[in-house]
Design a protein around this motif. Structure first.
Motif, PDB file in Angstrom:
ATOM      1  N   UNK A 194       3.244   8.403  -5.839  1.00 20.58           N
ATOM      2  CA  UNK A 194       3.203   6.980  -5.467  1.00 20.58           C
ATOM      3  C   UNK A 194       3.255   6.730  -3.969  1.00 20.58           C
ATOM      4  N   UNK A 195       4.012   7.527  -3.233  1.00 27.79           N
ATOM      5  CA  UNK A 195       4.116   7.306  -1.787  1.00 27.79           C
ATOM      6  C   UNK A 195       2.755   7.451  -1.108  1.00 27.79           C
ATOM      7  N   UNK A 196       1.957   8.392  -1.588  1.00 30.63           N
ATOM      8  CA  UNK A 196       0.609   8.553  -1.024  1.00 30.63           C
ATOM      9  C   UNK A 196      -0.254   7.337  -1.333  1.00 30.63           C
ATOM     10  N   UNK A 197      -0.128   6.819  -2.547  1.00 28.11           N
ATOM     11  CA  UNK A 197      -0.910   5.639  -2.914  1.00 28.11           C
ATOM     12  C   UNK A 197      -0.489   4.430  -2.079  1.00 28.11           C
ATOM     13  N   UNK A 198       0.805   4.281  -1.849  1.00 28.94           N
ATOM     14  CA  UNK A 198       1.286   3.176  -1.018  1.00 28.94           C
ATOM     15  C   UNK A 198       0.744   3.292   0.402  1.00 28.94           C
ATOM     16  N   UNK A 199       0.744   4.510   0.932  1.00 30.47           N
ATOM     17  CA  UNK A 199       0.225   4.720   2.284  1.00 30.47           C
ATOM     18  C   UNK A 199      -1.253   4.350   2.363  1.00 30.47           C
ATOM     19  N   UNK A 200      -2.012   4.753   1.355  1.00 30.93           N
ATOM     20  CA  UNK A 200      -3.444   4.435   1.337  1.00 30.93           C
ATOM     21  C   UNK A 200      -3.662   2.927   1.231  1.00 30.93           C
ATOM     22  N   UNK A 201      -2.864   2.254   0.394  1.00 30.71           N
ATOM     23  CA  UNK A 201      -3.002   0.809   0.270  1.00 30.71           C
ATOM     24  C   UNK A 201      -2.672   0.111   1.579  1.00 30.71           C
ATOM     25  N   UNK A 202      -1.689   0.623   2.298  1.00 30.27           N
ATOM     26  CA  UNK A 202      -1.367   0.005   3.578  1.00 30.27           C
ATOM     27  C   UNK A 202      -2.498   0.188   4.576  1.00 30.27           C
ATOM     28  N   UNK A 203      -3.120   1.346   4.594  1.00 29.48           N
ATOM     29  CA  UNK A 203      -4.268   1.566   5.473  1.00 29.48           C
ATOM     30  C   UNK A 203      -5.352   0.522   5.200  1.00 29.48           C
ATOM     31  N   UNK A 204      -5.611   0.278   3.930  1.00 30.68           N
ATOM     32  CA  UNK A 204      -6.651  -0.682   3.555  1.00 30.68           C
ATOM     33  C   UNK A 204      -6.220  -2.122   3.841  1.00 30.68           C
ATOM     34  N   UNK A 205      -4.963  -2.441   3.551  1.00 29.22           N
ATOM     35  CA  UNK A 205      -4.498  -3.819   3.676  1.00 29.22           C
ATOM     36  C   UNK A 205      -4.302  -4.251   5.113  1.00 29.22           C
ATOM     37  N   UNK A 206      -3.862  -3.334   5.979  1.00 29.76           N
ATOM     38  CA  UNK A 206      -3.458  -3.705   7.342  1.00 29.76           C
ATOM     39  C   UNK A 206      -4.439  -3.259   8.417  1.00 29.76           C
ATOM     40  N   UNK A 207      -5.592  -2.765   8.025  1.00 29.94           N
ATOM     41  CA  UNK A 207      -6.538  -2.220   9.006  1.00 29.94           C
ATOM     42  C   UNK A 207      -6.896  -3.220  10.100  1.00 29.94           C
ATOM     43  N   UNK A 208      -6.943  -4.511   9.748  1.00 36.55           N
ATOM     44  CA  UNK A 208      -7.320  -5.536  10.732  1.00 36.55           C
ATOM     45  C   UNK A 208      -6.109  -6.290  11.278  1.00 36.55           C
ATOM     46  N   UNK A 209      -4.910  -5.785  10.979  1.00 39.97           N
ATOM     47  CA  UNK A 209      -3.703  -6.525  11.345  1.00 39.97           C
ATOM     48  C   UNK A 209      -2.869  -5.845  12.424  1.00 39.97           C
ATOM     49  N   UNK A 210      -3.060  -4.550  12.612  1.00 43.80           N
ATOM     50  CA  UNK A 210      -2.210  -3.813  13.559  1.00 43.80           C
ATOM     51  C   UNK A 210      -3.048  -3.281  14.714  1.00 43.80           C
ATOM     52  N   UNK A 211      -2.456  -3.292  15.884  1.00 46.68           N
ATOM     53  CA  UNK A 211      -3.158  -2.794  17.063  1.00 46.68           C
ATOM     54  C   UNK A 211      -3.159  -1.275  17.120  1.00 46.68           C
ATOM     55  N   UNK A 212      -2.094  -0.671  16.618  1.00 44.27           N
ATOM     56  CA  UNK A 212      -1.964   0.781  16.668  1.00 44.27           C
ATOM     57  C   UNK A 212      -2.399   1.378  15.337  1.00 44.27           C
ATOM     58  N   UNK A 213      -3.589   1.924  15.296  1.00 41.94           N
ATOM     59  CA  UNK A 213      -4.106   2.463  14.039  1.00 41.94           C
ATOM     60  C   UNK A 213      -3.293   3.661  13.551  1.00 41.94           C
ATOM     61  N   UNK A 214      -2.585   4.318  14.454  1.00 42.99           N
ATOM     62  CA  UNK A 214      -1.773   5.468  14.050  1.00 42.99           C
ATOM     63  C   UNK A 214      -0.594   5.047  13.176  1.00 42.99           C
ATOM     64  N   UNK A 215      -0.246   3.764  13.214  1.00 43.79           N
ATOM     65  CA  UNK A 215       0.874   3.291  12.405  1.00 43.79           C
ATOM     66  C   UNK A 215       0.467   3.002  10.967  1.00 43.79           C
ATOM     67  N   UNK A 216      -0.824   2.958  10.697  1.00 49.42           N
ATOM     68  CA  UNK A 216      -1.296   2.644   9.356  1.00 49.42           C
ATOM     69  C   UNK A 216      -0.852   3.731   8.372  1.00 49.42           C
ATOM     70  N   UNK A 217      -0.298   3.297   7.269  1.00 48.31           N
ATOM     71  CA  UNK A 217       0.108   4.231   6.232  1.00 48.31           C
ATOM     72  C   UNK A 217       1.397   4.969   6.512  1.00 48.31           C
ATOM     73  N   UNK A 218       2.058   4.639   7.610  1.00 42.80           N
ATOM     74  CA  UNK A 218       3.304   5.330   7.976  1.00 42.80           C
ATOM     75  C   UNK A 218       4.501   4.416   7.721  1.00 42.80           C
ATOM     76  N   UNK A 219       5.362   4.773   6.781  1.00 42.34           N
ATOM     77  CA  UNK A 219       6.541   3.947   6.513  1.00 42.34           C
ATOM     78  C   UNK A 219       7.449   3.853   7.733  1.00 42.34           C
ATOM     79  N   UNK A 220       8.100   2.718   7.864  1.00 40.60           N
ATOM     80  CA  UNK A 220       9.031   2.518   8.967  1.00 40.60           C
ATOM     81  C   UNK A 220      10.214   3.477   8.857  1.00 40.60           C
TER      82      UNK A 220
END
Length: 241
Positions: A95-121
């Motif tokens: 599930x953690x991998x699926x959540x990371x992938x969903x975040x990449x897709x959901x936030x791609x246009x929302x964050x300035x730092x692409x390296x943060x995509x899919x990375x939990x806080x």
């Protein structure tokens, strides 16, 4: 091993609410239009769910006639919706991998730092691991109850710091499919959440408080949203004939 979610079934009204939600969703699957496959209902439900999920987070849910979606939240929600079926095997296994992938897709246009995509806080890893264990088999509670816990925990945890609401609601859809409650992903509880937005937010905050009363409020809200989402799906099926 003790089931960590089993005590929730003992809370007043939960068992009845879970059964009512299950019955409503199962009835949609038995509708003649859906017995023939249900692909039309599922496709329409996916788009409506994405639009409602985006609107909950403040986006304009309208899709332009030229289909050129410019709202970044809506665009992300639609990308996630398109990925749900392909992510199902990963959700069941990791599930953690699926959540990371969903975040990449959901936030791609929302964050300035692409390296943060899919990375939990930082600091969210332990709770995400516990949630993952529930998804892959550490509990045997009925699907609606597990779905409510997944949804509520991700909203409370805000694991990525962006697009967390869209990810949480998509994870809830995946859980409904994976547990067999809504195997064809026909229902649209997101619409019910949007229509009762203040109650949705209040119930989510109650769950996040960790109190028994708060958890009960959230679970009952989610089960009711599943029932209402089933009615939405029935309307789609009846319109499709």
């Amino acid at each position: 091993m003790t089931d960590p979610l089993a005590p929730l079934l003992e809370l007043e009204g939960v068992a009845a609410a879970v059964k009512s939600a299950q019955d409503a969703v199962f009835a949609v699957h038995r509708h003649p239009a859906n017995l023939r496959g249900g692909s039309a209902t599922a496709a329409e439900a996916s788009v409506r769910a994405a639009r409602a999920s985006a609107a909950i987070d403040g986006a304009d849910p309208e899709i332009p006639e030229d289909a050129a979606v410019t709202d970044p939240v809506l665009a992300g929600a639609l990308r996630v919706a398109e990925s749900v079926e392909s992510l199902l095997p990963t959700w069941r296994r990791a599930p953690a991998q699926a959540l990371a992938r969903m975040h990449v897709l959901a936030a791609a246009d929302l964050v300035a730092d692409s390296d943060s995509l899919g990375r939990p806080r930082e600091g969210t890893g332990a709770r995400l691991e516990l949630l993952s264990q529930l998804v892959i088999g550490a509990t045997s509670v009925p699907g609606p109850l597990l779905t409510a816990v997944v949804h509520g925990e991700l909203l409370a945890l805000q694991p990525f710091g962006s697009a967390d609401g869209v990810v949480a609601r998509a994870a809830a859809r995946l859980t409904m499919v994976a547990t067999g409650v809504d195997p064809k992903s026909l229902t649209i509880p997101e619409v019910a959440c949007l229509r009762r937005l203040k109650q949705y937010r209040d119930a989510a905050a109650a769950f996040a408080s960790g109190t028994g009363e708060g958890v009960l409020e959230w679970v009952l809200f989610c089960c009711d949203a599943m029932e209402k989402g089933a009615r939405e799906a029935r309307g789609i099926a009846e319109a499709a004939g």
